[in-house]
Design an enzyme around this catalytic site. Structure first.
Site, PDB file in Angstrom:
ATOM      1  N   VAL A   1       0.867  -1.175   0.000  1.00 36.63           N
ATOM      2  CA  VAL A   1       0.000   0.000   0.000  1.00 36.63           C
ATOM      3  C   VAL A   1       0.905   1.227   0.000  1.00 36.63           C
ATOM      4  O   VAL A   1       1.971   1.225   0.603  1.00 36.63           O
ATOM      5  CB  VAL A   1      -0.979   0.024   1.198  1.00 36.63           C
ATOM      6  N   SER A   2       0.468   2.261  -0.703  1.00 39.22           N
ATOM      7  CA  SER A   2       1.304   3.443  -0.911  1.00 39.22           C
ATOM      8  C   SER A   2       1.420   4.346   0.303  1.00 39.22           C
ATOM      9  O   SER A   2       2.424   5.021   0.473  1.00 39.22           O
ATOM     10  CB  SER A   2       0.769   4.261  -2.082  1.00 39.22           C
ATOM     11  N   THR A   3       0.391   4.377   1.124  1.00 42.56           N
ATOM     12  CA  THR A   3       0.431   5.248   2.301  1.00 42.56           C
ATOM     13  C   THR A   3       0.230   4.430   3.557  1.00 42.56           C
ATOM     14  O   THR A   3      -0.371   3.349   3.525  1.00 42.56           O
ATOM     15  CB  THR A   3      -0.646   6.348   2.232  1.00 42.56           C
TER      16      THR A   3
ATOM     17  N   GLN B   1      -3.444   3.457   4.556  1.00 42.38           N
ATOM     18  CA  GLN B   1      -4.224   2.491   3.770  1.00 42.38           C
ATOM     19  C   GLN B   1      -4.174   1.133   4.446  1.00 42.38           C
ATOM     20  O   GLN B   1      -3.196   0.789   5.104  1.00 42.38           O
ATOM     21  CB  GLN B   1      -3.656   2.380   2.350  1.00 42.38           C
TER      22      GLN B   1
END
Length: 189
Positions: free
Chosen positions: A10-12, A15
């Site tokens: 997940v990018s952040t 998330q």
């Protein structure tokens, strides 16, 4: 013994990768590595490195989609090639063409890889030609220097008085690397 291993990303940090993990486990992954807050363009993501270290020949890496492991086509090609060299298959849950466990999946990936590499090579060649043309017209690329002739002269005087690059940079209001570059260029003339 061969196994199915999952990788999720997940990018952040805020998330939740739970849905990805559930999909990977439903696809048979007994072990799932998850990176939180990591970009797909970063090669040395902690859990990605752990996953690559864990995988053995004969294993299958299951991912939700190629965007989980690679931020560019070139990166995807390199990763799949490395997995192939190590005897590890790759299966994407959302892109059936990317399933190197089947002959059709291997063939489709190879076709896509060649196409992606052709695009990269074409862009590189076009860029090189454009730069060559600009140079032939007397233009060079890059950002203009902040080191004007007056600043170079002042920097040379201060350096002759044994002032540090950092001190010179502060006095002139520029970066120390700009001073080093300018003085290096001045001394090579």
């Amino acid at each position: 013994m061969t196994s199915i291993v999952g990788y999720a990303r997940v990018s952040t940090r805020d998330q939740n990768p739970a849905a990805q993990e559930a999909e990977l486990r439903a696809a048979g992954a007994h072990r799932v590595f998850i990176d939180h807050g990591e970009s797909s363009r970063v090669v040395d993501r902690p859990q990605w490195l752990a996953c690559m270290d864990y995988l053995r020949g004969g294993d299958t890496l299951v991912i939700r989609g190629l965007d989980r492991i690679a931020g560019s086509e070139v990166m995807a090609i390199e990763i799949v090639a490395e997995l192939g060299r190590r005897g590890i298959d790759l299966r994407s849950l959302t892109e059936p063409a990317f399933d190197t466990t089947t002959p059709m999946g291997r063939a489709l990936f190879s076709i896509n890889a060649v196409s992606a590499q052709l695009r990269v090579d074409t862009i590189r060649e076009t860029t090189r030609r454009g730069l060559d043309y600009a140079r032939s017209q007397g233009r060079i690329g890059g950002r203009p220097t902040v080191m004007t002739p007056d600043r170079v002269e002042a920097a040379e005087r201060m350096r002759a008085e044994n002032h540090s690059y950092a001190h010179i940079a502060r006095v002139l209001g520029v970066g120390a690397s700009s001073v080093r570059r300018a003085l290096g260029a001045a001394s090579s003339r």
